[in-house]
Motif scaffolding. Structure first.
Motif, short mmCIF file in Angstrom:
data_model
loop_
_atom_site.label_atom_id
_atom_site.label_comp_id
_atom_site.label_asym_id
_atom_site.label_seq_id
_atom_site.Cartn_x
_atom_site.Cartn_y
_atom_site.Cartn_z
N ALA A 1 5.02 7.79 5.92
CA ALA A 1 3.81 7.46 5.12
C ALA A 1 2.68 8.78 5.22
O ALA A 1 1.96 9.04 4.26
N LEU A 2 2.34 9.09 6.31
CA LEU A 2 1.52 10.05 6.49
C LEU A 2 2.00 11.51 5.87
O LEU A 2 1.01 12.18 5.13
N THR A 3 3.12 11.83 5.81
CA THR A 3 3.50 12.91 5.23
C THR A 3 3.55 12.83 3.94
O THR A 3 3.18 13.83 3.16
N GLN B 1 5.78 2.14 0.28
CA GLN B 1 5.55 0.85 0.73
C GLN B 1 4.68 0.80 2.19
O GLN B 1 4.31 -0.28 2.51
N MET B 2 4.82 1.92 2.86
CA MET B 2 3.76 1.88 4.19
C MET B 2 2.39 2.38 3.83
O MET B 2 1.82 2.68 4.61
N ILE B 3 2.06 2.50 2.44
CA ILE B 3 0.86 2.88 2.02
C ILE B 3 0.11 1.77 1.38
O ILE B 3 0.69 1.15 0.53
N VAL B 4 -1.38 1.80 1.74
CA VAL B 4 -2.14 0.57 1.04
C VAL B 4 -3.39 1.41 0.45
O VAL B 4 -3.62 2.10 1.19
N VAL C 1 -2.33 4.26 5.53
CA VAL C 1 -0.96 3.67 6.17
C VAL C 1 -1.42 2.32 6.65
O VAL C 1 -2.55 2.16 7.03
N VAL C 2 -0.68 1.42 6.42
CA VAL C 2 -0.63 0.15 6.85
C VAL C 2 -1.11 -0.04 8.39
O VAL C 2 -0.49 0.81 9.18
N ARG C 3 -1.73 -0.92 8.79
CA ARG C 3 -2.04 -1.31 10.31
C ARG C 3 -1.12 -2.09 10.71
O ARG C 3 -0.21 -2.85 9.95
N PRO D 1 11.69 -10.12 1.95
CA PRO D 1 12.70 -9.78 3.00
C PRO D 1 13.10 -8.13 2.97
O PRO D 1 13.80 -7.75 3.82
N GLY D 2 13.13 -7.47 1.77
CA GLY D 2 13.52 -6.37 1.74
C GLY D 2 12.44 -5.16 1.71
O GLY D 2 12.89 -4.10 1.54
N TYR D 3 11.62 -5.51 2.55
CA TYR D 3 10.50 -4.71 3.01
C TYR D 3 11.13 -3.23 3.94
O TYR D 3 11.72 -3.63 4.66
N LEU D 4 11.11 -2.41 3.32
CA LEU D 4 11.57 -0.93 3.74
C LEU D 4 12.94 -0.94 4.10
O LEU D 4 13.54 0.01 4.81
N GLU D 5 13.67 -1.82 3.18
CA GLU D 5 15.16 -1.58 3.19
C GLU D 5 15.51 -0.18 2.50
O GLU D 5 14.73 0.09 1.35
#
Length: 332
Positions: free
Chosen positions: A147-149, A216-219, A228-230, A246-250
């Motif tokens: 996410a950071l990159t 998906q890791m960014i809000v 980035v998500v906490r 349920p498919g988060y980060l799949e």
């Protein structure tokens, strides 16, 4: 009685004198004319020389003036361009540092955290099931790197990275993460690892799906800037009843959930390659040292896996891991 011979001699004597005089006078006249013409010619030459010198002086002065004007214009142009370039680069650096300064520090911190987690995982062989603490921790720390990159890469639209070559390493970091997770450089091609499966994402990810994981890791942050998500938000998203689903980060979640250095040795190699990328990035960084960077020993981490193929090609794989560290190694 006249003496004819005497008269004749007298006449001849007088004629000779006249002739001699005539010759002398003629010579004088010629000399005078020659001298006059010579003086006239010298005067003409002097006048021509004076006119030529005046013309040359005028041409020289005009050429000098043109040259001076050209030099002045060129100097003003060069100095103006240099001043404009300095002004642009100064302002561009300010924008660049304002945009990526905080992100860079977060990336250093995330790299330290990821390496520490991989070292613990290798030493104690914890389960990486995403229902356990360590499984979720590995997934979150890897997702945070991605996410950071991604956030840094987005700054290309607003900041000029070329004004500071050292910042190019941040973009290279992102590229190497994607390469670790997707490329055949990790399992090596010849001879191929017996467990390689390029059709199904069993121990690798399709390259174009990696940015989707990052997103998906960014809000959106409270100040309208993305972040980035906490950790609490991340854990909530993993809940099957959450809005994330349920498919988060799949498929990254499933890949981490199944990590076993012996049974999924290719995925273990990929995690080690990412650790090498992080180590190359934070090597010698004062901030990383202040954050308590973990000592990472490549051979020990590699030897955690007892897969026969890794044992047989140990030197080749260790060399491969070194190339990943070198890929982000550089001055800070």
């Amino acid at each position: 009685m006249v003496d004819l011979p005497t008269v004749a001699l007298s006449v001849l004597g007088a004629g000779g004198t006249v002739w001699a005089g005539t010759q002398w006078f003629a010579g004088r006249v010629v000399d005078h004319q020659f001298a006059k013409r010579l003086e006239d010619h010298k005067a003409e030459l002097a006048d021509l020389s004076a006119r030529s010198k005046s013309a040359l002086d005028a041409d020289y002065a005009a050429a000098g003036a043109r040259l001076e004007a050209d030099l002045k214009r060129a100097t003003e142009t060069v100095l103006g361009e240099e001043a404009a370039d300095r002004s642009y680069r100064f302002e561009a650096r300010k924008r660049l540092y304002a945009a990526i300064g905080p992100l860079r520090f977060q990336l250093v911190n995330a790299s330290v955290g990821y390496v520490g987690r991989i070292v613990s995982l290798g030493r104690f062989r914890y389960s990486t099931s995403v229902k356990t603490y360590y499984g979720r921790s590995v997934l979150m720390r890897l997702g945070r790197l991605l996410a950071l990159t991604e956030l840094i890469d987005r700054q290309l639209a607003y900041a000029d990275f070329s004004v500071d070559p050292s910042t190019i390493r941040l973009l290279r970091f992102r590229e190497q993460l994607h390469r670790c997770l997707s490329s055949s450089d990790v399992p090596l091609d010849h001879p191929p690892h017996p467990d390689v499966d390029w059709v199904n994402q069993r121990e690798h990810m399709f390259r174009d799906e990696i940015p989707l994981i990052s997103i998906q890791m960014i809000v959106a942050g409270g100040d309208k800037s993305d972040r980035v998500v906490r950790p609490d938000e991340f854990i909530a998203c993993l809940d099957e009843q959450s809005a994330c689903g349920p498919g988060y980060l799949e498929p990254l979640t499933s890949l981490i959930d199944a990590v076993d250095p012996d049974l999924t040795s290719i995925m273990w190699l990929r995690l080690l390659a990412i650790a090498e990328v992080c180590m190359g990035f934070i090597d010698g960084d004062p901030a990383a040292e202040a954050l308590g960077a973990t000592h990472y020993f490549r051979e020990q981490m590699f030897d955690v896996s007892r897969h026969p193929h890794l044992i047989a090609r140990r030197a080749d794989y260790l060399a491969m891991l070194e190339t990943f560290r070198q890929s982000t190694l550089g001055s800070h």
